[in-house]
Design an enzyme around this catalytic site. Sequence first.
Site, PDB file in Angstrom:
ATOM      1  N   LYS A  79       0.837  -1.206   0.000  1.00 49.93           N
ATOM      2  CA  LYS A  79       0.000   0.000   0.000  1.00 49.93           C
ATOM      3  C   LYS A  79       0.868   1.251   0.000  1.00 49.93           C
ATOM      4  CE  LYS A  79      -1.705   1.687   4.042  1.00 49.93           C
ATOM      5  NZ  LYS A  79      -1.456   3.125   4.221  1.00 49.93           N
ATOM      6  N   ASN A  80       1.892   1.259   0.836  1.00 53.27           N
ATOM      7  CA  ASN A  80       2.693   2.478   0.978  1.00 53.27           C
ATOM      8  C   ASN A  80       3.602   2.735  -0.209  1.00 53.27           C
ATOM      9  OD1 ASN A  80       1.425   2.896   3.362  1.00 53.27           O
ATOM     10  ND2 ASN A  80       3.189   2.499   4.682  1.00 53.27           N
ATOM     11  N   CYS A  88      -5.320   7.635   9.896  1.00 49.07           N
ATOM     12  CA  CYS A  88      -5.523   6.934  11.152  1.00 49.07           C
ATOM     13  C   CYS A  88      -5.279   7.850  12.340  1.00 49.07           C
ATOM     14  CB  CYS A  88      -4.586   5.735  11.223  1.00 49.07           C
ATOM     15  SG  CYS A  88      -5.189   4.347  10.284  1.00 49.07           S
ATOM     16  N   ARG A 117      -0.579  14.444  12.950  1.00 43.96           N
ATOM     17  CA  ARG A 117       0.136  14.123  11.715  1.00 43.96           C
ATOM     18  C   ARG A 117       0.149  15.356  10.820  1.00 43.96           C
ATOM     19  NH1 ARG A 117      -1.555   8.172   9.679  1.00 43.96           N
ATOM     20  NH2 ARG A 117       0.497   8.223   8.750  1.00 43.96           N
ATOM     21  N   ASP A 125       4.546   0.898  12.087  1.00 44.12           N
ATOM     22  CA  ASP A 125       3.330   0.151  11.733  1.00 44.12           C
ATOM     23  C   ASP A 125       3.353  -1.274  12.292  1.00 44.12           C
ATOM     24  OD1 ASP A 125       2.025   1.760   9.037  1.00 44.12           O
ATOM     25  OD2 ASP A 125       4.072   2.163   9.626  1.00 44.12           O
ATOM     26  N   ARG A 128      -8.509  -0.590   4.859  1.00 42.29           N
ATOM     27  CA  ARG A 128      -7.693   0.458   4.238  1.00 42.29           C
ATOM     28  C   ARG A 128      -6.361  -0.092   3.773  1.00 42.29           C
ATOM     29  NH1 ARG A 128      -7.305   5.849   7.538  1.00 42.29           N
ATOM     30  NH2 ARG A 128      -6.013   6.089   5.696  1.00 42.29           N
TER      31      ARG A 128
HETATM   32  C1  UD1 Z   1       4.192   6.864   6.110  1.00 49.64           C
HETATM   33  C2  UD1 Z   1       3.409   5.597   5.937  1.00 49.64           C
HETATM   34  C3  UD1 Z   1       2.892   5.112   7.284  1.00 49.64           C
HETATM   35  C4  UD1 Z   1       4.039   4.987   8.271  1.00 49.64           C
HETATM   36  C5  UD1 Z   1       4.858   6.265   8.332  1.00 49.64           C
HETATM   37  C6  UD1 Z   1       6.126   6.142   9.168  1.00 49.64           C
HETATM   38  C7  UD1 Z   1       2.516   5.882   3.702  1.00 49.64           C
HETATM   39  C8  UD1 Z   1       1.339   6.091   2.842  1.00 49.64           C
HETATM   40  N1  UD1 Z   1       2.312   5.850   5.032  1.00 49.64           N
HETATM   41  O1  UD1 Z   1       3.307   7.844   6.626  1.00 49.64           O
HETATM   42  O2  UD1 Z   1       2.279   3.847   7.106  1.00 49.64           O
HETATM   43  O3  UD1 Z   1       3.529   4.729   9.565  1.00 49.64           O
HETATM   44  O4  UD1 Z   1       5.269   6.653   7.003  1.00 49.64           O
HETATM   45  O5  UD1 Z   1       6.927   5.120   8.663  1.00 49.64           O
HETATM   46  O6  UD1 Z   1       3.606   5.693   3.223  1.00 49.64           O
HETATM   47  N2  UD1 Z   1       5.814  14.879  10.297  1.00 49.64           N
HETATM   48  C9  UD1 Z   1       5.715  16.232  10.575  1.00 49.64           C
HETATM   49  N3  UD1 Z   1       5.451  17.104   9.542  1.00 49.64           N
HETATM   50  C10 UD1 Z   1       5.278  16.677   8.261  1.00 49.64           C
HETATM   51  C11 UD1 Z   1       5.378  15.294   7.988  1.00 49.64           C
HETATM   52  C12 UD1 Z   1       5.653  14.414   9.028  1.00 49.64           C
HETATM   53  O7  UD1 Z   1       5.866  16.658  11.722  1.00 49.64           O
HETATM   54  O8  UD1 Z   1       5.035  17.503   7.367  1.00 49.64           O
HETATM   55  C13 UD1 Z   1       6.078  13.896  11.396  1.00 49.64           C
HETATM   56  C14 UD1 Z   1       4.852  13.036  11.697  1.00 49.64           C
HETATM   57  O9  UD1 Z   1       3.965  13.683  12.568  1.00 49.64           O
HETATM   58  C15 UD1 Z   1       5.475  11.801  12.308  1.00 49.64           C
HETATM   59  C16 UD1 Z   1       6.814  11.689  11.560  1.00 49.64           C
HETATM   60  O10 UD1 Z   1       7.040  12.963  10.979  1.00 49.64           O
HETATM   61  O11 UD1 Z   1       5.729  11.975  13.671  1.00 49.64           O
HETATM   62  C17 UD1 Z   1       6.840  10.633  10.499  1.00 49.64           C
HETATM   63  O12 UD1 Z   1       5.741  10.796   9.633  1.00 49.64           O
HETATM   64  P1  UD1 Z   1       5.824  10.425   8.079  1.00 49.64           P
HETATM   65  O13 UD1 Z   1       7.055   9.614   7.829  1.00 49.64           O
HETATM   66  O14 UD1 Z   1       5.626  11.652   7.295  1.00 49.64           O
HETATM   67  O15 UD1 Z   1       4.563   9.495   7.896  1.00 49.64           O
HETATM   68  P2  UD1 Z   1       3.686   9.371   6.571  1.00 49.64           P
HETATM   69  O16 UD1 Z   1       4.498   9.642   5.382  1.00 49.64           O
HETATM   70  O17 UD1 Z   1       2.429  10.104   6.765  1.00 49.64           O
END
Ligand code: UD1
Length: 415
Positions: A23-24, A116, A121, A306, A398
């Site tokens: 999915k990711n 989720c 986030r 995850d 999902r």
């Molecule tokens: C992706 C994965 C999700 C996984 C996560 C961490 C997808 C579709 N989803 O989510 O399954 O759990 O990586 O491996 O690939 N953050 C900020 N500001 C931002 C972006 C991120 O503060 O603009 C913080 C988030 O709050 C979190 C951390 O960075 O604490 C990591 O988040 P991130 O790696 O961005 O997660 P996703 O890409 O949303």
Amino acid sequence: MGGTMTVQGGCPLYGTAEVPAAKNSVLPLLAASVLCSGPVRLEQVPRLSDVEDCLSILRAVGCAAAWEGEDLAVSGPPSCCRMPLAETARMRASVLFAAPLLARLGRVETALPGGCRIGARPVDWHLMALEQMGAQVAQAGERLVLTAPAGLHGTEFCLPGPSVGATETVMLAGCAARGKTLLHGAAREPEIFDLAQFLNRCGGRVQGAGTDEITIEGPCTLRGISYRPMPDRICASTLACAVAAARGWVTIAGCSPVLYAPVLDILERAGCTVVRGQDSARVGRMGTLRGAGYLVTGGYPDLATDAAPLVAAALLSAEGSTLIEDRVFEARFGCAEGFAAMGAAVKASGRKLRVEGGGPLRGAAVTARDLRGGAALVVAALGAQGKTRIAGCEYIARGYAGLGEMLGGLGARIE
Ligand code: UD1
């Protein structure tokens, strides 16, 4: 699989399960296809509700997006800059569509993404990077409007933390931007490498994906290609934890054990047998498991956030304790309530989950509150005595296409 699921625990799992596409990986690849001038085909994609939501977003912005058997066919160009609110708000990965639409149309109207409930986030790093590349961002409440009247340009950007999504946003924007983009502090997840490989096969020039420094030479003309996304290492982890909870012997096929090595290592230390192959792993559990001590999650190659609730679910009745600290999200362990209802001695506080272990689990009525936590309840239920009724299975849908069927194929009794 929306609604509820009933799991009759205590059936050991035997056989082989094929790991579907990740999915990711699929979600960012669908966003990337907006940048391609020709049709894109993604091969053997699981029918997940997050994927369906991405298809709705693609169609709403004027792209063609349809299933052809198990493959997905997407073709552009996009013609509308307004992303649909319901799908955008429902799924965190919708933010990945912002950069490609902005690059192609000069404007994108979107909303702060949901996803989720595992803690805050924010998408501030995505927006900071795009602003530095020439975008103007206007926010009113939940609504976001990004414009780039003069197009995007390359930049040197330092990510404040290793965000998977923000790394992908910079890669996508960088392919469309004029000049070179240099990204420091990039996340190193294999799905980022998969996206770079896709972009490069389309004609992009992305280097360094998989390390913390990525360079993108833009602008690139991207053509459409046919591409098979990488396997889902979290789904593979789910299967491994399921065997650990239920007992039995299962071959997890089509996914290199290297991709989820921390999960396999933890299960092995806890007393499972793990036989690692090139592209598959065999996981067996016969006797009692031991607690795993102190575990922390982190960016790849560390234990994936995850996977944390899944590992916890596998160790709920182990002899000895396990303490898991999630360093990525604030509230990963919403499943603790369900674990406790099943008789597990667990205590969740903030980023930590303590599992005391020892006692047997019994079936109960529980509710999934998020995707991985929901799958973790299924894993726990496999190891419990009696029936567990799991509500809220739309969260599970999902990220898993027919988790019940997949486990049922191994001998689990799931309705
Ligand atoms: C992706 C994965 C999700 C996984 C996560 C961490 C997808 C579709 N989803 O989510 O399954 O759990 O990586 O491996 O690939 N953050 C900020 N500001 C931002 C972006 C991120 O503060 O603009 C913080 C988030 O709050 C979190 C951390 O960075 O604490 C990591 O988040 P991130 O790696 O961005 O997660 P996703 O890409 O949303």
